[in-house]
Structure formats: structure tokens, C-alpha cells
Design a protein around this motif. Sequence first.
Motif, PDB file in Angstrom:
ATOM      1  N   PHE A   9      -1.683  -0.931  -6.851  1.00  0.00           N
ATOM      2  CA  PHE A   9      -2.137  -1.721  -5.705  1.00  0.00           C
ATOM      3  C   PHE A   9      -2.818  -3.013  -6.167  1.00  0.00           C
ATOM      4  O   PHE A   9      -2.557  -4.091  -5.618  1.00  0.00           O
ATOM      5  N   ILE A  10      -3.664  -2.921  -7.174  1.00  0.00           N
ATOM      6  CA  ILE A  10      -4.356  -4.116  -7.659  1.00  0.00           C
ATOM      7  C   ILE A  10      -3.364  -5.086  -8.299  1.00  0.00           C
ATOM      8  O   ILE A  10      -3.448  -6.300  -8.092  1.00  0.00           O
TER       9      ILE A  10
ATOM     10  N   MET B 254      -2.240   4.844  -8.378  1.00  0.00           N
ATOM     11  CA  MET B 254      -2.159   4.137  -7.100  1.00  0.00           C
ATOM     12  C   MET B 254      -3.028   2.882  -7.116  1.00  0.00           C
ATOM     13  O   MET B 254      -2.591   1.807  -6.687  1.00  0.00           O
ATOM     14  N   LEU B 255      -4.241   2.985  -7.628  1.00  0.00           N
ATOM     15  CA  LEU B 255      -5.130   1.828  -7.668  1.00  0.00           C
ATOM     16  C   LEU B 255      -4.613   0.748  -8.605  1.00  0.00           C
ATOM     17  O   LEU B 255      -4.691  -0.448  -8.281  1.00  0.00           O
ATOM     18  N   ILE B 256      -4.062   1.139  -9.745  1.00  0.00           N
ATOM     19  CA  ILE B 256      -3.526   0.151 -10.683  1.00  0.00           C
ATOM     20  C   ILE B 256      -2.350  -0.589 -10.057  1.00  0.00           C
ATOM     21  O   ILE B 256      -2.264  -1.825 -10.133  1.00  0.00           O
TER      22      ILE B 256
ATOM     23  N   ILE C 141      -4.502   9.004  -8.250  1.00  0.00           N
ATOM     24  CA  ILE C 141      -5.348   7.980  -7.632  1.00  0.00           C
ATOM     25  C   ILE C 141      -5.459   6.752  -8.547  1.00  0.00           C
ATOM     26  O   ILE C 141      -5.402   5.604  -8.082  1.00  0.00           O
ATOM     27  N   VAL C 142      -5.600   7.010  -9.855  1.00  0.00           N
ATOM     28  CA  VAL C 142      -5.692   5.900 -10.816  1.00  0.00           C
ATOM     29  C   VAL C 142      -4.408   5.082 -10.818  1.00  0.00           C
ATOM     30  O   VAL C 142      -4.441   3.843 -10.790  1.00  0.00           O
TER      31      VAL C 142
ATOM     32  N   ALA D 172       2.439   1.747  -3.437  1.00  0.00           N
ATOM     33  CA  ALA D 172       1.428   2.222  -4.386  1.00  0.00           C
ATOM     34  C   ALA D 172       1.096   3.686  -4.114  1.00  0.00           C
ATOM     35  O   ALA D 172       0.938   4.481  -5.058  1.00  0.00           O
TER      36      ALA D 172
ATOM     37  N   PHE E  64       0.829  -1.207   0.000  1.00  0.00           N
ATOM     38  CA  PHE E  64       0.000   0.000   0.000  1.00  0.00           C
ATOM     39  C   PHE E  64       0.861   1.254   0.000  1.00  0.00           C
ATOM     40  O   PHE E  64       0.586   2.208  -0.735  1.00  0.00           O
TER      41      PHE E  64
ATOM     42  N   GLY F 234       1.694   6.726  -6.714  1.00  0.00           N
ATOM     43  CA  GLY F 234       0.568   7.585  -7.084  1.00  0.00           C
ATOM     44  C   GLY F 234       0.855   9.047  -6.809  1.00  0.00           C
ATOM     45  O   GLY F 234       0.521   9.927  -7.612  1.00  0.00           O
TER      46      GLY F 234
END
Length: 74
Positions: free
Chosen positions: A66-67, A62-64, A59-60, A40, A37, A44
Motif C-alpha cells: 500500500f505504501i 499489505m502495508l508495504i 499485514i506487513v 494490497a 487498497f 497481504g
Amino acid sequence: MAEHNSGPAEVGAPMDYPAHEQTYSMFLAAAKFGTLFLVALLLGMTAGFFAGAGLLGGIVVMLIVFIAGLVLLR
């Protein structure tokens, strides 16, 4: 004079090894996913501040990341 005991109070007390192993595995999982986390989040923030992606782009990213990390760490 007072006695100085250097050993534990209950010598030979039975240990709860399954509970120790469960706690250790939970600690390892928390450290692994917490590190993921934070990495990521830093990527981000880097994309948002220095690459000109802005808040939503950061944010995008970071989410990519993290996933993708969740999939790779399974």
C-alpha cells in the motif's frame, strides 16, 4: 391526453462545470486509491494464507504494498 415532454424542464439552464469537474476528479481519486487498497489487501491475504507468513506477515506485506503504491501513484 397528457403531454409527454421528452426534454429537461429547464432548457438552457447554466451548468456548474467546476463542480462537475471537482466531483469527477474526486471519483477518479477514490477509484484509484480504492483499487490500490484492494490489491494490497489481496496480496497481504495471499501472503498470510498461502505463503505461510501468518497474520502479522500478511499485514506487513499489505502495508508495504500500500505504501509503495501511494508513492508510485502520486
